[in-house]
Design a protein around this motif. Sequence first.
Motif, PDB file in Angstrom:
ATOM      1  N   ARG A   1       0.845  -1.186   0.000  1.00 43.31           N
ATOM      2  CA  ARG A   1       0.000   0.000   0.000  1.00 43.31           C
ATOM      3  C   ARG A   1       0.883   1.239   0.000  1.00 43.31           C
ATOM      4  N   ALA A   2       0.407   2.258  -0.671  1.00 40.77           N
ATOM      5  CA  ALA A   2       1.213   3.468  -0.851  1.00 40.77           C
ATOM      6  C   ALA A   2       1.392   4.246   0.449  1.00 40.77           C
ATOM      7  N   SER A   3       0.417   4.165   1.339  1.00 40.51           N
ATOM      8  CA  SER A   3       0.484   4.987   2.556  1.00 40.51           C
ATOM      9  C   SER A   3       0.134   4.163   3.782  1.00 40.51           C
ATOM     10  N   GLY A   4       0.652   4.617   4.917  1.00 37.86           N
ATOM     11  CA  GLY A   4       0.315   3.974   6.168  1.00 37.86           C
ATOM     12  C   GLY A   4      -1.154   4.139   6.517  1.00 37.86           C
ATOM     13  N   ARG A   5      -1.739   5.263   6.101  1.00 37.47           N
ATOM     14  CA  ARG A   5      -3.157   5.498   6.387  1.00 37.47           C
ATOM     15  C   ARG A   5      -4.030   4.436   5.734  1.00 37.47           C
ATOM     16  N   SER A   6      -3.703   4.109   4.500  1.00 32.99           N
ATOM     17  CA  SER A   6      -4.469   3.078   3.805  1.00 32.99           C
ATOM     18  C   SER A   6      -4.376   1.736   4.529  1.00 32.99           C
TER      19      SER A   6
END
Length: 366
Positions: free
Chosen positions: A207-212
Amino acid sequence: MIRALILLLFCTGAWAHQSSDAYLRYRVEGASVEQRLDIALRDLDRDLGLDADGDGTLSWGEVRTRWSDIERLAADGVRFTADGAACQPAGADTPQLDEHSDGMHAVLVTRWQCPATVQALAIDYRLFTATDAGHRALARLVGTAGEPLVLVPGAGPQTLSANSAGLGGFVIEGMAHIAAGLDHLLFLATLVLVAVWKRDGTGWVPRASGRSAFVETLKLVTAFTVAHSMTLGLAAGGVIDPPTRWTESLIALTVLLAALDNIRPFLPGPRWAMVGLFGLVHGVGFAGPLKDLGLSGSELLLPLLGFNVGVELGQLAAVALLLPPALWLRGRTVYRRWFVPGASSAVAALATLWLAERSLALQLLP
């Protein structure tokens, strides 16, 4: 993270999520007290060596011939006073066994005569203090609105009365139950391993971001929580009561399928839907200690609430331990090519052994 998973994998056992529990029921009529104590045969065998022929199974003859030793162990391990006064023994029932969700138990029923009408019992519980730090007893006063108590061996006298409140004890019991539940923990671990990835055709990509990744983890944990909370309540209340062997086998199957899906995704639909479906099975497995108390209606509400809260706290603690390193490692080659496939393969192998043991009644693991 790697060390935590290795420790989990080596703590094996066919009935991996069952803790060591005993059950105490007191029935009070005026100055008379009847005590029923149910002790797991596997705990008695560990301390007393009941399996005389060493064949790995306990016959009624092996248990019956050692009944006097079982009675002595119980008398030393469970003592009580009534409103501060000692009670005198007034008889005992014949030896008997009863089946609980976690196996066969020896049942010891004794009767006591106290000096005056009993209002409250102070129970000093010491069973298996030296041999099993995780052992607990669940005690209830039959026919009252008081909540059951979770008794910790060696913790000193605890009061059981019509006004007892055991919510905090059941929160702790729920946390201990999932902490001892290797199959539940490995199921959660397999989910967290790839919650930091997303599907890309027949594979996974970071995933591109930790938030995702956090959002995906939240979806998975929420689906699991909602699903197992439903069946936990239904099973604890006796609304559903599938055979333990089926439930345990299906739990092992859910761990196996989740691990295989990590290696090469094949389960259809969004993963949270799969987790919700599997969580229904796990909820039935969680219900054992509450179901064995024989509670119903309003008696069950606070214990069920406390136990479920404890399970969720234990679950969140496991996720909090595993998610940060997974986030940090999600884009690294060693994580993608070696760690996730290796750990998932090990979990799948262990789950396959569990499935064989539970469905075929075999003994493959120590």
